[in-house]
Design a protein around this motif. Structure first.
Motif, mmCIF file in Angstrom:
data_model
loop_
_atom_site.group_PDB
_atom_site.id
_atom_site.type_symbol
_atom_site.label_atom_id
_atom_site.label_comp_id
_atom_site.label_asym_id
_atom_site.label_seq_id
_atom_site.Cartn_x
_atom_site.Cartn_y
_atom_site.Cartn_z
ATOM 1 N N ALA A 10 0.446 -1.039 0.227
ATOM 2 C CA ALA A 10 -0.034 -0.084 -0.277
ATOM 3 C C ALA A 10 1.008 1.339 0.318
ATOM 4 C CB ALA A 10 -0.785 -0.048 0.658
ATOM 5 N N ASP A 11 2.227 1.541 0.372
ATOM 6 C CA ASP A 11 3.148 2.611 0.889
ATOM 7 C C ASP A 11 3.605 2.762 -0.139
ATOM 8 O OD1 ASP A 11 2.446 2.454 3.547
ATOM 9 O OD2 ASP A 11 3.755 2.141 4.136
ATOM 10 N N THR A 12 3.729 1.652 -0.814
ATOM 11 C CA THR A 12 4.706 2.332 -2.464
ATOM 12 C C THR A 12 3.681 2.401 -3.393
ATOM 13 O OG1 THR A 12 6.230 0.291 -2.605
ATOM 14 C CG2 THR A 12 5.408 1.011 -4.494
ATOM 15 N N SER A 13 2.092 1.913 -3.642
ATOM 16 C CA SER A 13 1.014 2.007 -4.445
ATOM 17 C C SER A 13 0.905 3.341 -4.167
ATOM 18 C CB SER A 13 0.053 1.260 -3.604
ATOM 19 O OG SER A 13 -0.633 1.535 -4.964
ATOM 20 N N VAL A 14 0.767 3.695 -2.670
ATOM 21 C CA VAL A 14 0.254 5.253 -2.662
ATOM 22 C C VAL A 14 1.312 6.651 -3.246
ATOM 23 C CG1 VAL A 14 -0.181 7.243 -0.348
ATOM 24 C CG2 VAL A 14 -1.392 5.116 -0.907
ATOM 25 N N ALA A 15 2.373 5.565 -2.621
ATOM 26 C CA ALA A 15 3.205 6.977 -3.503
ATOM 27 C C ALA A 15 3.823 7.447 -5.118
ATOM 28 C CB ALA A 15 4.519 6.872 -3.010
ATOM 29 N N LEU A 16 3.436 6.233 -5.743
ATOM 30 C CA LEU A 16 3.201 5.854 -7.224
ATOM 31 C C LEU A 16 2.287 7.043 -7.401
ATOM 32 C CD1 LEU A 16 4.192 2.265 -7.910
ATOM 33 C CD2 LEU A 16 5.643 4.148 -8.479
ATOM 34 N N VAL A 17 0.827 6.301 -6.810
ATOM 35 C CA VAL A 17 0.025 7.280 -7.395
ATOM 36 C C VAL A 17 -0.418 8.717 -7.177
ATOM 37 C CG1 VAL A 17 -2.203 6.822 -5.808
ATOM 38 C CG2 VAL A 17 -2.531 6.991 -8.316
ATOM 39 N N ALA A 18 0.401 9.039 -6.248
ATOM 40 C CA ALA A 18 0.406 10.162 -5.755
ATOM 41 C C ALA A 18 1.115 11.496 -6.827
ATOM 42 C CB ALA A 18 1.060 10.618 -3.860
ATOM 43 N N ASP A 19 2.881 9.995 -7.380
ATOM 44 C CA ASP A 19 3.821 10.895 -8.570
ATOM 45 C C ASP A 19 2.170 11.889 -9.643
ATOM 46 O OD1 ASP A 19 5.448 11.110 -6.603
ATOM 47 O OD2 ASP A 19 6.678 9.833 -7.632
ATOM 48 N N LYS A 20 1.592 9.986 -9.771
ATOM 49 C CA LYS A 20 1.037 10.218 -10.667
ATOM 50 C C LYS A 20 -0.107 11.331 -11.210
ATOM 51 C CE LYS A 20 1.756 7.480 -13.821
ATOM 52 N NZ LYS A 20 2.071 7.854 -15.268
ATOM 53 N N VAL A 21 -0.571 11.665 -10.414
ATOM 54 C CA VAL A 21 -1.966 12.452 -10.124
ATOM 55 C C VAL A 21 -1.476 13.767 -10.174
ATOM 56 C CG1 VAL A 21 -3.338 13.766 -8.548
ATOM 57 C CG2 VAL A 21 -3.659 11.196 -8.237
ATOM 58 N N ALA A 74 -7.636 8.654 -5.850
ATOM 59 C CA ALA A 74 -6.153 9.586 -5.535
ATOM 60 C C ALA A 74 -7.153 10.901 -5.446
ATOM 61 C CB ALA A 74 -5.163 8.580 -5.929
ATOM 62 N N MET A 75 -7.391 11.392 -7.022
ATOM 63 C CA MET A 75 -7.800 12.227 -7.337
ATOM 64 C C MET A 75 -8.813 13.090 -6.678
ATOM 65 S SD MET A 75 -7.203 12.756 -11.564
ATOM 66 C CE MET A 75 -8.768 12.089 -12.242
ATOM 67 N N SER A 76 -9.427 11.960 -6.055
ATOM 68 C CA SER A 76 -10.879 12.512 -5.240
ATOM 69 C C SER A 76 -10.475 13.169 -4.335
ATOM 70 C CB SER A 76 -11.786 11.424 -5.259
ATOM 71 O OG SER A 76 -12.367 11.471 -4.639
ATOM 72 N N ARG A 77 -10.028 12.026 -3.552
ATOM 73 C CA ARG A 77 -8.329 12.603 -1.904
ATOM 74 C C ARG A 77 -8.075 13.828 -2.575
ATOM 75 N NH1 ARG A 77 -8.265 6.518 -2.635
ATOM 76 N NH2 ARG A 77 -6.375 6.696 -2.879
#
Length: 232
Positions: A171-182, A207-210
């Motif tokens: 989850a931590d890696t996934s969240v970091a990757l999607v934050a960069d993408k967004v 992620a965009m919604s959050r």
């Protein structure tokens, strides 16, 4: 042509608007769509999570259902690059086309008569880019949509962090990757993010919604199914 629709279980459960858009699009182009009601999961998620025996059983059932359906049709299509890759690896003889492949390579169509007057960023998902090698087929289709402006964004070919079970196990890696993408998508000035895999779009959209970015996500099929003069 008679075309068999493989609707991924992810879409069937969470995002039915995508396979519905595929039906509208293909019927508008003059084709008959067949939906085998006996279809179930192709086994992708089970395989990704390490449940190989269960995945193999699902794959065998999938092959039986779609081999029977294909016998009375001309092609099989799915709005999922990841599922298309999974099926091809399990059964290379079962020709399953991702939507952009079907339109460009099989039907020979690049302009489907769509209109979508918005700024769109296309996210090339990992399975589309590296597994399916979809190339510029989705972009070719988007460039032909009336009123649509394709918007580039930084590090577009990097993973969004979804990867099915990967997003839950890491989850931590996934969240970091999607934050960069967004972050890159937001900086692009796009209004809509488009892709050919709904799992990635759901991940990016969440992620965009959050982050209250104001962007929305749409599958390629939904954009292409929007007719000229229709609601956008």
């Amino acid at each position: 042509m008679r075309i068999v629709l493989f609707a991924p279980c992810f879409d069937d459960t969470l995002l039915p608007a995508t396979p519905q858009a595929v039906v509208r699009l293909l019927e508008r182009l003059g084709h008959e769509v067949i939906y085998p009601e006996a279809q179930t999961c192709c086994g992708q998620w089970h395989l990704a999570a390490g449940y190989r025996r269960e995945a193999a059983a699902l794959s065998r059932r999938f092959t039986d259902v779609f081999t029977a359906a294909a016998a009375r049709a001309d092609a099989i299509v799915t709005p999922s690059a990841s599922c298309a890759v999974t099926v091809r690896r399990a059964d290379p003889d079962l020709a399953v086309h991702e939507l952009s492949e079907l339109l460009v390579d099989v039907l020979g169509v690049t302009d489907v008569g769509a209109e979508f007057p918005h700024r769109v960023a296309y996210h090339p998902t990992c399975h589309a880019l590296r597994g399916l090698r979809a190339g510029d087929r989705p972009l070719t289709l988007l460039r032909a949509v009336r009123g649509l402006e394709l918007v580039p964004f930084g590090r577009a070919e990097e993973c969004c962090g979804f990867g099915g079970p990967f997003a839950m196990k890491n989850a931590d890696t996934s969240v970091a990757l999607v934050a960069d993408k967004v972050g890159h998508l937001t900086e692009s000035g796009a209004e809509v993010v488009c892709a050919v895999d709904d799992g990635c779009l759901l991940h990016i959209g969440g992620a965009m919604s959050r982050l209250r970015s104001g962007l929305r996500v749409m599958h390629l099929a939904e954009i292409l199914a929007t007719p000229a003069g229709g609601p956008t």
